[in-house]
Design a protein around this motif. Structure first.
Motif, PDB file in Angstrom:
ATOM      1  N   GLN A   1       7.305   1.577 -13.570  1.00  0.00           N
ATOM      2  CA  GLN A   1       6.124   0.705 -13.490  1.00  0.00           C
ATOM      3  C   GLN A   1       6.508  -0.751 -13.689  1.00  0.00           C
ATOM      4  OE1 GLN A   1       3.390   2.244 -16.366  1.00  0.00           O
ATOM      5  NE2 GLN A   1       2.677   3.937 -15.033  1.00  0.00           N
ATOM      6  N   HIS A   2       7.436  -0.990 -14.648  1.00  0.00           N
ATOM      7  CA  HIS A   2       7.874  -2.377 -14.879  1.00  0.00           C
ATOM      8  C   HIS A   2       8.571  -2.936 -13.648  1.00  0.00           C
ATOM      9  CE1 HIS A   2       9.199  -5.908 -17.055  1.00  0.00           C
ATOM     10  NE2 HIS A   2      10.474  -5.637 -16.710  1.00  0.00           N
ATOM     11  N   THR A   3       9.429  -2.115 -13.041  1.00  0.00           N
ATOM     12  CA  THR A   3      10.123  -2.571 -11.818  1.00  0.00           C
ATOM     13  C   THR A   3       9.136  -2.860 -10.694  1.00  0.00           C
ATOM     14  OG1 THR A   3      12.009  -1.201 -12.472  1.00  0.00           O
ATOM     15  CG2 THR A   3      11.940  -1.963 -10.186  1.00  0.00           C
ATOM     16  N   LEU A   4       8.135  -1.964 -10.535  1.00  0.00           N
ATOM     17  CA  LEU A   4       7.130  -2.176  -9.487  1.00  0.00           C
ATOM     18  C   LEU A   4       6.313  -3.442  -9.748  1.00  0.00           C
ATOM     19  CD1 LEU A   4       5.711  -1.120  -6.973  1.00  0.00           C
ATOM     20  CD2 LEU A   4       4.231   0.248  -8.455  1.00  0.00           C
TER      21      LEU A   4
ATOM     22  N   LYS B   1       0.841  -1.207   0.000  1.00  0.00           N
ATOM     23  CA  LYS B   1       0.000   0.000   0.000  1.00  0.00           C
ATOM     24  C   LYS B   1       0.870   1.250   0.000  1.00  0.00           C
ATOM     25  CE  LYS B   1      -3.596  -0.263   2.536  1.00  0.00           C
ATOM     26  NZ  LYS B   1      -4.485  -0.287   3.738  1.00  0.00           N
ATOM     27  N   GLN B   2       1.975   1.235   0.774  1.00  0.00           N
ATOM     28  CA  GLN B   2       2.872   2.389   0.795  1.00  0.00           C
ATOM     29  C   GLN B   2       3.520   2.607  -0.568  1.00  0.00           C
ATOM     30  OE1 GLN B   2       5.631   1.705   3.954  1.00  0.00           O
ATOM     31  NE2 GLN B   2       4.072   1.929   5.589  1.00  0.00           N
ATOM     32  N   ALA B   3       3.991   1.521  -1.251  1.00  0.00           N
ATOM     33  CA  ALA B   3       4.597   1.648  -2.574  1.00  0.00           C
ATOM     34  C   ALA B   3       3.590   2.179  -3.585  1.00  0.00           C
ATOM     35  CB  ALA B   3       5.156   0.296  -3.028  1.00  0.00           C
ATOM     36  N   SER B   4       2.368   1.699  -3.516  1.00  0.00           N
ATOM     37  CA  SER B   4       1.333   2.201  -4.423  1.00  0.00           C
ATOM     38  C   SER B   4       1.075   3.678  -4.187  1.00  0.00           C
ATOM     39  CB  SER B   4       0.043   1.398  -4.217  1.00  0.00           C
ATOM     40  OG  SER B   4       0.257   0.023  -4.491  1.00  0.00           O
ATOM     41  N   GLY B   5       1.160   4.111  -2.916  1.00  0.00           N
ATOM     42  CA  GLY B   5       1.005   5.529  -2.632  1.00  0.00           C
ATOM     43  C   GLY B   5       2.100   6.368  -3.285  1.00  0.00           C
ATOM     44  N   GLY B   6       3.378   5.861  -3.355  1.00  0.00           N
ATOM     45  CA  GLY B   6       4.464   6.589  -4.033  1.00  0.00           C
ATOM     46  C   GLY B   6       4.208   6.740  -5.512  1.00  0.00           C
ATOM     47  N   VAL B   7       3.746   5.680  -6.142  1.00  0.00           N
ATOM     48  CA  VAL B   7       3.436   5.749  -7.572  1.00  0.00           C
ATOM     49  C   VAL B   7       2.335   6.766  -7.829  1.00  0.00           C
ATOM     50  CG1 VAL B   7       2.579   4.446  -9.548  1.00  0.00           C
ATOM     51  CG2 VAL B   7       4.224   3.401  -7.995  1.00  0.00           C
ATOM     52  N   THR B   8       1.329   6.787  -6.958  1.00  0.00           N
ATOM     53  CA  THR B   8       0.230   7.745  -7.114  1.00  0.00           C
ATOM     54  C   THR B   8       0.725   9.177  -7.000  1.00  0.00           C
ATOM     55  OG1 THR B   8      -1.270   6.107  -6.149  1.00  0.00           O
ATOM     56  CG2 THR B   8      -2.034   8.372  -6.225  1.00  0.00           C
ATOM     57  N   GLU B   9       1.652   9.409  -6.059  1.00  0.00           N
ATOM     58  CA  GLU B   9       2.203  10.757  -5.888  1.00  0.00           C
ATOM     59  C   GLU B   9       2.982  11.193  -7.126  1.00  0.00           C
ATOM     60  OE1 GLU B   9       2.955  14.366  -4.084  1.00  0.00           O
ATOM     61  OE2 GLU B   9       1.549  12.752  -3.530  1.00  0.00           O
ATOM     62  N   ARG B  10       3.793  10.292  -7.700  1.00  0.00           N
ATOM     63  CA  ARG B  10       4.551  10.616  -8.906  1.00  0.00           C
ATOM     64  C   ARG B  10       3.626  10.880 -10.103  1.00  0.00           C
ATOM     65  NH1 ARG B  10       7.726   7.227  -5.959  1.00  0.00           N
ATOM     66  NH2 ARG B  10       9.951   7.756  -5.769  1.00  0.00           N
ATOM     67  N   SER B  11       2.563  10.103 -10.195  1.00  0.00           N
ATOM     68  CA  SER B  11       1.597  10.335 -11.283  1.00  0.00           C
ATOM     69  C   SER B  11       0.950  11.702 -11.150  1.00  0.00           C
ATOM     70  CB  SER B  11       0.525   9.238 -11.269  1.00  0.00           C
ATOM     71  OG  SER B  11       1.103   7.963 -11.451  1.00  0.00           O
TER      72      SER B  11
END
Length: 347
Positions: free
Chosen positions: A315-318, A250-260
């Motif tokens: 995204q590929h790495t995630l 959930k924390q990693a998904s939050g980082g991706v959302t912030e970058r988007s």
């Protein structure tokens, strides 16, 4: 003192005095039937027939005092008229005290009339002292010979066979009679006693079998709980580790959302810059600034392409990290031992 006197009178009357009202009520109903009260009173006033204990006051019988009083006044008025004295039938909403007073006055008048008739019909005691004169004056009623029947015996038998069905009396059972209820209670009690005597052995055997079965089930349950205790502990630890992995995801998904979100803001600012540049380019006549602007736009497009490539790499790495974590969780669930997952490239 009054209560003691009443108690003494009840003791003198005996133990059956409490049921005397039931017997008197039954006799009253039979007498009313002989007087044909059903057609003379009930049909005329559209009333239902009296039960065998209609006027009996008992805590075991349901009663309606208003209905009982009106029925009593109607029957009393009808009996007074049958006795030969005119009496107006009372109405349902008449004054009760006045109605009772009128009935009592008529009864007293009937009693006085009966006393006068008895005095008039009283025999002359002096005439009884002369029995010989009556014996001489009255002829003898003793027959001179034995009376013999002149009817044929065969005809007599035929007449008896013809009349016999009409002489039979059919007694209809009253389901409200307490004697019938008492007999039914005794029959049911005997039936229950006999059935219980037959089924008690089966019930005892069933109880014993159920007790043994429950003991076996309890011992088996304890054995299974003891055998699965270690697996249950491992399952609980696996559940805890799974919860931790979900929290990290959930924390990693939050980082991706912030970058988007940052990328969207940059794209919006870029669109604004493009618009401003187009406005300024249309207002300028010199081509050098326009060339520089086009070069800047080309550079920005290249940077956007590079940014898109970087985003795709991230995204590929995630995605690889998610797949690896999922495979690790699956393997750990089968091995009942989940190791700590390695930190991803975004950590």
């Amino acid at each position: 003192m009054a209560e003691e006197g009443r108690r003494g009178e009840e003791e003198d009357r005996g133990p059956g005095a409490a049921h005397r009202g039931f017997v008197q009520m039954e006799e009253l109903v039979e007498k009313l039937k002989l007087l044909n009260y059903e057609e003379e009173v009930l049909v005329k006033h559209n009333m239902k027939s009296l039960s065998r204990h209609y006027f009996v006051s008992s805590p075991y019988l349901a009663s309606n005092p208003g209905e009982q009083f009106y029925m009593f006044t109607i029957i009393a008025a009808w009996l007074i008229n049958v006795a030969g004295r005119p009496f107006t039938e009372p109405q349902e909403y008449d004054e009760p005290n006045a109605t009772v007073s009128n009935i009592l006055a008529e009864l007293r008048a009937l009693e006085e009339a009966d006393d006068e008739e008895e005095e008039e019909n009283m025999m002359d005691l002096e005439a009884l002292k002369l029995p010989s004169s009556h014996a001489q004056s009255e002829p003898s009623s003793k027959p001179d010979r034995i009376l013999e029947s002149t009817v044929d015996a065969a005809e007599w038998r035929l007449e008896v066979e013809r009349v016999l069905p009409q002489l039979r009396v059919t007694i209809r059972t009253d389901n409200k009679d307490w004697r019938i209820h008492l007999d039914q209670m005794h029959q049911h009690r005997d039936g229950i006693t006999s059935s219980l005597r037959d089924t008690r052995s089966y019930l005892d055997k069933l109880q014993e079998d159920m007790g043994k079965t429950l003991e076996k089930v309890g011992s088996r349950e304890k054995y299974i709980n003891k055998q699965l205790e270690q697996l249950i502990q491992e399952y609980r630890s696996a559940q805890a580790k799974l919860s931790q992995a979900k929290e990290r995801y959930k924390q990693a998904s939050g980082g991706v959302t912030e970058r988007s979100r940052v990328l969207a803001e940059i794209s919006e600012e870029l669109e604004k810059v493009k618009q401003e540049m187009e406005d300024k380019g249309s207002s300028m006549c010199d081509g050098a600034p326009l060339v520089k602007i086009k070069q800047s736009l080309t550079k920005l497009k290249q940077e956007m392409v590079q940014m898109d490539v970087r985003i795709g790499v991230v995204q590929h790495t995630l995605l690889q990290a998610k797949l690896k974590e999922k495979s690790n969780m699956t393997r750990d669930m089968h091995a009942t031992n989940i190791p700590e997952p390695a930190a991803g490239p975004l950590a």
